[in-house]
Design an enzyme around this catalytic site. Sequence first.
Site, PDB file in Angstrom:
ATOM      1  N   ASN A   7       0.892  -1.511  -0.015  1.00 43.16           N
ATOM      2  CA  ASN A   7      -0.008   0.158  -0.036  1.00 43.16           C
ATOM      3  C   ASN A   7       0.815   1.292  -0.007  1.00 43.16           C
ATOM      4  O   ASN A   7       1.285   1.662   0.936  1.00 43.16           O
ATOM      5  CB  ASN A   7      -0.824  -0.062   1.270  1.00 43.16           C
ATOM      6  CG  ASN A   7      -2.070   1.124   1.271  1.00 43.16           C
ATOM      7  OD1 ASN A   7      -1.444   2.262   0.793  1.00 43.16           O
ATOM      8  ND2 ASN A   7      -3.001   1.119   1.756  1.00 43.16           N
ATOM      9  N   GLU A  34      -3.772   2.001  -3.006  1.00 40.28           N
ATOM     10  CA  GLU A  34      -3.758   3.258  -2.732  1.00 40.28           C
ATOM     11  C   GLU A  34      -3.046   3.993  -3.505  1.00 40.28           C
ATOM     12  O   GLU A  34      -2.495   4.965  -3.075  1.00 40.28           O
ATOM     13  CB  GLU A  34      -3.527   3.480  -1.192  1.00 40.28           C
ATOM     14  CG  GLU A  34      -4.994   3.182  -0.273  1.00 40.28           C
ATOM     15  CD  GLU A  34      -5.083   4.211   0.937  1.00 40.28           C
ATOM     16  OE1 GLU A  34      -5.591   5.137   0.889  1.00 40.28           O
ATOM     17  OE2 GLU A  34      -4.200   3.796   1.847  1.00 40.28           O
ATOM     18  N   ASP A 144      -3.995  -4.837   0.817  1.00 43.64           N
ATOM     19  CA  ASP A 144      -4.477  -4.230   1.963  1.00 43.64           C
ATOM     20  C   ASP A 144      -5.871  -4.741   2.296  1.00 43.64           C
ATOM     21  O   ASP A 144      -6.808  -4.414   1.712  1.00 43.64           O
ATOM     22  CB  ASP A 144      -4.365  -2.790   2.009  1.00 43.64           C
ATOM     23  CG  ASP A 144      -4.576  -1.983   3.274  1.00 43.64           C
ATOM     24  OD1 ASP A 144      -5.215  -2.835   3.988  1.00 43.64           O
ATOM     25  OD2 ASP A 144      -4.729  -0.819   3.166  1.00 43.64           O
ATOM     26  N   ASN A 146      -7.219  -4.420   5.384  1.00 43.52           N
ATOM     27  CA  ASN A 146      -7.752  -3.869   6.351  1.00 43.52           C
ATOM     28  C   ASN A 146      -8.339  -4.771   7.370  1.00 43.52           C
ATOM     29  O   ASN A 146      -9.577  -4.456   7.980  1.00 43.52           O
ATOM     30  CB  ASN A 146      -8.772  -2.927   5.589  1.00 43.52           C
ATOM     31  CG  ASN A 146      -8.180  -1.492   5.611  1.00 43.52           C
ATOM     32  OD1 ASN A 146      -7.227  -0.955   6.144  1.00 43.52           O
ATOM     33  ND2 ASN A 146      -8.365  -0.898   4.383  1.00 43.52           N
ATOM     34  N   ASP A 215      -2.046  -6.182   5.831  1.00 41.11           N
ATOM     35  CA  ASP A 215      -1.462  -6.445   4.407  1.00 41.11           C
ATOM     36  C   ASP A 215      -1.174  -7.986   4.448  1.00 41.11           C
ATOM     37  O   ASP A 215      -0.219  -8.562   5.247  1.00 41.11           O
ATOM     38  CB  ASP A 215      -0.305  -5.521   3.993  1.00 41.11           C
ATOM     39  CG  ASP A 215      -0.729  -4.205   4.157  1.00 41.11           C
ATOM     40  OD1 ASP A 215      -1.184  -3.361   3.133  1.00 41.11           O
ATOM     41  OD2 ASP A 215      -0.753  -3.589   5.314  1.00 41.11           O
ATOM     42  N   ASP A 244       2.740   4.927   5.215  1.00 41.37           N
ATOM     43  CA  ASP A 244       2.212   4.173   6.650  1.00 41.37           C
ATOM     44  C   ASP A 244       2.158   2.426   6.495  1.00 41.37           C
ATOM     45  O   ASP A 244       2.026   1.901   7.698  1.00 41.37           O
ATOM     46  CB  ASP A 244       0.976   4.898   7.178  1.00 41.37           C
ATOM     47  CG  ASP A 244      -0.180   4.784   6.245  1.00 41.37           C
ATOM     48  OD1 ASP A 244      -0.062   4.299   5.114  1.00 41.37           O
ATOM     49  OD2 ASP A 244      -1.461   5.039   6.707  1.00 41.37           O
ATOM     50  N   HIS A 245       2.403   1.966   5.354  1.00 40.69           N
ATOM     51  CA  HIS A 245       2.471   0.540   5.167  1.00 40.69           C
ATOM     52  C   HIS A 245       3.838   0.111   4.601  1.00 40.69           C
ATOM     53  O   HIS A 245       4.563   0.835   3.984  1.00 40.69           O
ATOM     54  CB  HIS A 245       1.617   0.064   4.100  1.00 40.69           C
ATOM     55  CG  HIS A 245      -0.012   0.324   4.473  1.00 40.69           C
ATOM     56  ND1 HIS A 245      -0.856  -0.854   4.589  1.00 40.69           N
ATOM     57  CD2 HIS A 245      -0.824   1.449   4.567  1.00 40.69           C
ATOM     58  CE1 HIS A 245      -1.824  -0.318   4.942  1.00 40.69           C
ATOM     59  NE2 HIS A 245      -2.044   1.040   4.836  1.00 40.69           N
TER      60      HIS A 245
END
Length: 254
Positions: A7, A34, A144, A146, A215, A244-245
């Site tokens: 991501n 993303e 991802d 989530n 992930d 942030d991943h």
Amino acid sequence: MRIVSWNINSLRKRQERLFEWLETTQPDVVCLQETKCPDDQIPSLALKAAGYGCAHHGEKSYNGVAILARMELKDVRASLCDEVVDPQARVIAATINEMRVFSIYAPNGQAVGSPAYEYKMHWYRRLRDCIARERAANLIVCGDFNVAPEDIDVYNPKLWRGAIMASDAERAAFRQLCDIGLRDTLRIHHKEGELFSWWDYQMRAFEKNRGLRIDAVLASESLAKKCAASGIDIEMRKGQEPSDHAPVWAEFED
């Protein structure tokens, strides 16, 4: 073959990091999530010069998924297989060397019980049904998700229990997806905890390793048997303006 899911949290913002990482690590297939850009803003020529073809399904400012590959991308489909019209760009699939690869970006859900949460649950049912209809023996579903599948995938299980990304229904949806014949490649080689792929930008979460593993690279049984190694590229969460991943990866023997 090394397959990576990342991501990237805005391709345009992290394009330089992407190309430096591609040159350094030389993965065979990369599934991005993303990307946050429409298709005409993908750096296709630069990717081609770096040795990668690209299939992308994007939208302005939000969502967006892509598959980069050193091999030819065939039978590209930028949607789930149920012909439901969904304006959110969350799925793309392609065939690479007789292997069907999905890059998916699951909805966040916002809050348990909210309309966004119900959309997430419905989306997971659609994804599971679509994957179940695939006839490819060699199947990879990257992305991802989530969802932190188990307590071992969160830094503080008591704090997160029942919360978004760790609720019972979300975890059940992830299990049901795996139950159609997919293996979580990280857990083939790593049973330990504190292996995370996402850390909030706030409160020095990365420095304190207060993260979640949301992930994954899922593989059909035929490929899972050939999975020689797997891991998380923690270094990519460091440095200036990281996503942030962190990328998650799996390697498969020929």
